[in-house]
Design an enzyme around this catalytic site. Sequence first.
Site, PDB file in Angstrom:
ATOM      1  N   GLU A 191      -6.943  -0.824  -9.870  1.00 28.07           N
ATOM      2  CA  GLU A 191      -7.734  -1.584  -8.920  1.00 28.07           C
ATOM      3  C   GLU A 191      -9.081  -0.892  -8.722  1.00 28.07           C
ATOM      4  O   GLU A 191      -9.132   0.311  -8.467  1.00 28.07           O
ATOM      5  CB  GLU A 191      -6.998  -1.688  -7.579  1.00 28.07           C
ATOM      6  CG  GLU A 191      -7.630  -2.671  -6.625  1.00 28.07           C
ATOM      7  CD  GLU A 191      -6.757  -2.934  -5.407  1.00 28.07           C
ATOM      8  OE1 GLU A 191      -6.879  -4.016  -4.829  1.00 28.07           O
ATOM      9  OE2 GLU A 191      -5.963  -2.052  -5.048  1.00 28.07           O
ATOM     10  N   ARG A 235       4.584   8.616   1.836  1.00 26.71           N
ATOM     11  CA  ARG A 235       3.758   8.662   0.618  1.00 26.71           C
ATOM     12  C   ARG A 235       2.277   8.503   0.945  1.00 26.71           C
ATOM     13  O   ARG A 235       1.437   9.144   0.310  1.00 26.71           O
ATOM     14  CB  ARG A 235       4.222   7.568  -0.348  1.00 26.71           C
ATOM     15  CG  ARG A 235       5.575   7.865  -0.973  1.00 26.71           C
ATOM     16  CD  ARG A 235       6.065   6.736  -1.847  1.00 26.71           C
ATOM     17  NE  ARG A 235       7.351   7.074  -2.437  1.00 26.71           N
ATOM     18  CZ  ARG A 235       8.139   6.199  -3.051  1.00 26.71           C
ATOM     19  NH1 ARG A 235       7.749   4.929  -3.170  1.00 26.71           N
ATOM     20  NH2 ARG A 235       9.289   6.577  -3.568  1.00 26.71           N
ATOM     21  N   ASP A 283      -2.749  -2.641 -12.252  1.00 28.47           N
ATOM     22  CA  ASP A 283      -2.360  -2.197 -10.908  1.00 28.47           C
ATOM     23  C   ASP A 283      -2.895  -3.208  -9.893  1.00 28.47           C
ATOM     24  O   ASP A 283      -4.105  -3.306  -9.693  1.00 28.47           O
ATOM     25  CB  ASP A 283      -2.949  -0.803 -10.673  1.00 28.47           C
ATOM     26  CG  ASP A 283      -2.785  -0.300  -9.251  1.00 28.47           C
ATOM     27  OD1 ASP A 283      -2.165  -1.008  -8.429  1.00 28.47           O
ATOM     28  OD2 ASP A 283      -3.277   0.791  -8.956  1.00 28.47           O
ATOM     29  N   LEU A 340       1.156  11.824   2.164  1.00 31.26           N
ATOM     30  CA  LEU A 340       1.105  12.837   1.112  1.00 31.26           C
ATOM     31  C   LEU A 340      -0.109  12.673   0.211  1.00 31.26           C
ATOM     32  O   LEU A 340      -0.703  13.665  -0.227  1.00 31.26           O
ATOM     33  CB  LEU A 340       2.385  12.781   0.267  1.00 31.26           C
ATOM     34  CG  LEU A 340       3.645  13.378   0.908  1.00 31.26           C
ATOM     35  CD1 LEU A 340       4.859  13.121   0.041  1.00 31.26           C
ATOM     36  CD2 LEU A 340       3.470  14.877   1.141  1.00 31.26           C
ATOM     37  N   ARG A 341      -0.507  11.433  -0.062  1.00 25.49           N
ATOM     38  CA  ARG A 341      -1.646  11.276  -0.969  1.00 25.49           C
ATOM     39  C   ARG A 341      -2.981  11.458  -0.251  1.00 25.49           C
ATOM     40  O   ARG A 341      -4.016  11.621  -0.877  1.00 25.49           O
ATOM     41  CB  ARG A 341      -1.587   9.947  -1.708  1.00 25.49           C
ATOM     42  CG  ARG A 341      -1.857   8.693  -0.927  1.00 25.49           C
ATOM     43  CD  ARG A 341      -1.665   7.509  -1.853  1.00 25.49           C
ATOM     44  NE  ARG A 341      -2.016   6.229  -1.242  1.00 25.49           N
ATOM     45  CZ  ARG A 341      -1.891   5.065  -1.880  1.00 25.49           C
ATOM     46  NH1 ARG A 341      -1.442   5.040  -3.122  1.00 25.49           N
ATOM     47  NH2 ARG A 341      -2.223   3.938  -1.289  1.00 25.49           N
ATOM     48  N   VAL A 383       3.145   2.257  -2.209  1.00 23.69           N
ATOM     49  CA  VAL A 383       4.493   2.146  -2.746  1.00 23.69           C
ATOM     50  C   VAL A 383       4.652   2.874  -4.082  1.00 23.69           C
ATOM     51  O   VAL A 383       5.772   3.140  -4.521  1.00 23.69           O
ATOM     52  CB  VAL A 383       4.890   0.658  -2.905  1.00 23.69           C
ATOM     53  CG1 VAL A 383       4.200   0.020  -4.106  1.00 23.69           C
ATOM     54  CG2 VAL A 383       6.398   0.480  -2.983  1.00 23.69           C
ATOM     55  N   ILE A 422       0.846  -1.195   0.000  1.00 23.78           N
ATOM     56  CA  ILE A 422       0.000   0.000   0.000  1.00 23.78           C
ATOM     57  C   ILE A 422       0.884   1.249   0.000  1.00 23.78           C
ATOM     58  O   ILE A 422       1.790   1.373   0.829  1.00 23.78           O
ATOM     59  CB  ILE A 422      -0.906   0.011   1.249  1.00 23.78           C
ATOM     60  CG1 ILE A 422      -1.816  -1.214   1.268  1.00 23.78           C
ATOM     61  CG2 ILE A 422      -1.730   1.288   1.319  1.00 23.78           C
ATOM     62  CD1 ILE A 422      -2.504  -1.449   2.606  1.00 23.78           C
ATOM     63  N   TYR A 449     -15.447  -5.698   9.457  1.00 21.24           N
ATOM     64  CA  TYR A 449     -14.788  -4.889  10.479  1.00 21.24           C
ATOM     65  C   TYR A 449     -15.421  -5.051  11.866  1.00 21.24           C
ATOM     66  O   TYR A 449     -14.770  -4.804  12.878  1.00 21.24           O
ATOM     67  CB  TYR A 449     -14.783  -3.425  10.072  1.00 21.24           C
ATOM     68  CG  TYR A 449     -13.777  -3.121   8.983  1.00 21.24           C
ATOM     69  CD1 TYR A 449     -12.431  -3.437   9.146  1.00 21.24           C
ATOM     70  CD2 TYR A 449     -14.172  -2.531   7.786  1.00 21.24           C
ATOM     71  CE1 TYR A 449     -11.507  -3.178   8.155  1.00 21.24           C
ATOM     72  CE2 TYR A 449     -13.251  -2.267   6.778  1.00 21.24           C
ATOM     73  CZ  TYR A 449     -11.922  -2.597   6.968  1.00 21.24           C
ATOM     74  OH  TYR A 449     -11.004  -2.342   5.980  1.00 21.24           O
ATOM     75  N   GLU A 497      -6.609   5.493   4.772  1.00 21.70           N
ATOM     76  CA  GLU A 497      -5.273   4.928   4.909  1.00 21.70           C
ATOM     77  C   GLU A 497      -4.463   5.560   6.043  1.00 21.70           C
ATOM     78  O   GLU A 497      -3.453   4.991   6.469  1.00 21.70           O
ATOM     79  CB  GLU A 497      -4.498   5.095   3.602  1.00 21.70           C
ATOM     80  CG  GLU A 497      -5.056   4.285   2.450  1.00 21.70           C
ATOM     81  CD  GLU A 497      -4.278   4.511   1.160  1.00 21.70           C
ATOM     82  OE1 GLU A 497      -4.503   3.746   0.208  1.00 21.70           O
ATOM     83  OE2 GLU A 497      -3.468   5.459   1.097  1.00 21.70           O
TER      84      GLU A 497
END
Length: 222
Positions: free
Chosen positions: A38, A143, A85, A146-147, A18, A16, A50, A152
């Site tokens: 994806e 990363r 992907d 940043l995204r 990368v 995740i 969950y 996440e």
Amino acid sequence: MNAARPRRFVAVAGNIGVGKSTLVTFLARQFRLTPHFEPNEQNPYLVDFYSDMPRWAFHSQVFFLAKKFRIHQELIRATQPVIGDRTIYEDAEIFAENLYRRKQMTRRDYQTYRELYEAIVQQLPPPDLMIYLKCSMRTLRKRIALRGRPEEQAIPTAYLRRLQELYDAWFSRYDLSETVTIETDKLDYLHDLVDRIDLFERIEKILKLRRDPEAGLAEPLE
């Protein structure tokens, strides 16, 4: 089945955050590959999963497996070169395996899932090239931050580290196709010409593609 396969099928695998989607977009443009990402389809089992992972892990993973099976079939049947992907292999070898090892999937369910997965994979031609992306945990966390995807941000580093260990173990025994491993901590193929040329040469050699020097695109070598 061979007549239905694309001229080229490239797959990109990795943990995740990368950089899979970035690389897929970049290579799709440079080598005239049709990108497939994806899907973001909502898994109808996630809410239940969950709330009670041991009970619903099997159902959730089978849903993901079915979706990846369909996508892999679409890539095989494509008439143009394609790049994907994330792969069907990762669903089983990484994510389902992690659930089982953490005792969030029962042995009975896991064995049934593996039998289904292995039966499916035996019927699927593998990619022509598997690109494996790796980076340090520090880079991975940076990363992900940043995204900025909200879902996440709370992922524990320990979880990412467990996934990375499973990725490394899986890729060390993967032998279904040609492979390329790319360490992405310092690799800047988007802006660094040396890194870009090195990446192009490695992929061109395996796929036997050539780029149009003016357009920056690739054509198959006859």
